[in-house]
Motif scaffolding. Structure first.
Motif, PDB file in Angstrom:
ATOM      1  N   ASP A  36      -6.740  75.301  49.873  1.00 31.14           N
ATOM      2  CA  ASP A  36      -7.669  74.218  49.542  1.00 31.14           C
ATOM      3  C   ASP A  36      -8.721  74.176  50.632  1.00 31.14           C
ATOM      4  O   ASP A  36      -8.416  73.891  51.794  1.00 31.14           O
ATOM      5  CB  ASP A  36      -6.937  72.870  49.491  1.00 31.14           C
ATOM      6  CG  ASP A  36      -5.943  72.799  48.344  1.00 31.14           C
ATOM      7  OD1 ASP A  36      -6.198  73.444  47.311  1.00 31.14           O
ATOM      8  OD2 ASP A  36      -4.922  72.103  48.497  1.00 31.14           O
ATOM      9  N   HIS A  58     -12.029  72.477  52.163  1.00 29.22           N
ATOM     10  CA  HIS A  58     -12.770  71.222  52.162  1.00 29.22           C
ATOM     11  C   HIS A  58     -14.030  71.388  52.985  1.00 29.22           C
ATOM     12  O   HIS A  58     -14.014  72.003  54.044  1.00 29.22           O
ATOM     13  CB  HIS A  58     -11.936  70.096  52.764  1.00 29.22           C
ATOM     14  CG  HIS A  58     -10.649  69.850  52.041  1.00 29.22           C
ATOM     15  ND1 HIS A  58     -10.578  69.087  50.915  1.00 29.22           N
ATOM     16  CD2 HIS A  58      -9.375  70.275  52.300  1.00 29.22           C
ATOM     17  CE1 HIS A  58      -9.323  69.036  50.498  1.00 29.22           C
ATOM     18  NE2 HIS A  58      -8.580  69.759  51.321  1.00 29.22           N
ATOM     19  N   ALA A  59     -15.119  70.769  52.494  1.00 30.65           N
ATOM     20  CA  ALA A  59     -16.353  70.792  53.265  1.00 30.65           C
ATOM     21  C   ALA A  59     -16.198  69.923  54.513  1.00 30.65           C
ATOM     22  O   ALA A  59     -16.711  70.242  55.578  1.00 30.65           O
ATOM     23  CB  ALA A  59     -17.517  70.307  52.418  1.00 30.65           C
ATOM     24  N   GLU A  60     -15.502  68.814  54.368  1.00 30.38           N
ATOM     25  CA  GLU A  60     -15.228  67.923  55.485  1.00 30.38           C
ATOM     26  C   GLU A  60     -13.717  67.770  55.610  1.00 30.38           C
ATOM     27  O   GLU A  60     -12.993  67.905  54.623  1.00 30.38           O
ATOM     28  CB  GLU A  60     -15.871  66.557  55.234  1.00 30.38           C
ATOM     29  CG  GLU A  60     -17.382  66.614  55.175  1.00 30.38           C
ATOM     30  CD  GLU A  60     -17.979  65.239  54.915  1.00 30.38           C
ATOM     31  OE1 GLU A  60     -17.262  64.241  55.058  1.00 30.38           O
ATOM     32  OE2 GLU A  60     -19.154  65.184  54.579  1.00 30.38           O
ATOM     33  N   PRO A 106     -10.080  66.203  55.578  1.00 29.76           N
ATOM     34  CA  PRO A 106      -9.536  65.069  54.825  1.00 29.76           C
ATOM     35  C   PRO A 106      -9.462  63.820  55.703  1.00 29.76           C
ATOM     36  O   PRO A 106      -9.432  63.905  56.925  1.00 29.76           O
ATOM     37  CB  PRO A 106      -8.131  65.532  54.433  1.00 29.76           C
ATOM     38  CG  PRO A 106      -8.098  66.987  54.675  1.00 29.76           C
ATOM     39  CD  PRO A 106      -9.168  67.311  55.658  1.00 29.76           C
TER      40      PRO A 106
END
Length: 144
Positions: free
Chosen positions: A15, A17-19, A21
């Motif tokens: 997974d 993510h751009a930022e 969690p």
């Protein structure tokens, strides 16, 4: 068995993510050991009573260092966790008071225990060790 994965297989299941969690709430550590201090003081007292009984009955110059080491380990074994419980003074949980212990008892893996039952469970071994020490000293005195 361990398997070696290639970068493509890892990227297919990862997974991304751009930022990062959102951060979870901080974990609260319960440092109270869930029993009132009086029970721990009674345990230390029983262990030191055993040590003092045997040290006085079998007093010898060669036993000074071993008895001092035993006393140090008993005090350190209970003192270090006591210091550890005070490391977070702003912790939400405080040590259980004796009145609350008498009123509510404690819940263990085997179910709810009243204060009397919990006290017996906690102090039975230290008390038996004191009785055993007295028996050994009595037998040694009768044999001499």
């Amino acid at each position: 068995m361990a398997q070696k994965h290639n970068l493509a297989a890892i990227a297919a299941h990862a997974d991304i993510h751009a930022e990062p969690p959102a951060l979870r709430a901080p974990h609260v550590v319960d440092r109270t050991f869930e029993l009132p201090r009086g029970l721990y003081v009674a345990m230390v007292g029983c262990y030191l009573t055993f040590l003092a009984t045997t040290a006085l009955a079998f007093a010898h110059a060669e036993l000074i260092i071993p008895m001092a080491i035993f006393a140090f380990f008993i005090i350190a074994g209970f003192g270090l966790p006591t210091v550890w419980t005070k490391m977070a003074p702003d912790a939400p949980k405080k040590a259980m008071s004796w009145a609350r212990f008498q009123r509510d008892g404690i819940t263990a893996l085997t179910g709810h225990n009243t204060a009397g039952a919990a006290t017996v469970q906690v102090l039975i071994l230290p008390a038996l060790i004191v009785v055993w020490g007295l028996a050994v000293v009595t037998i040694a005195a009768l044999v001499r």
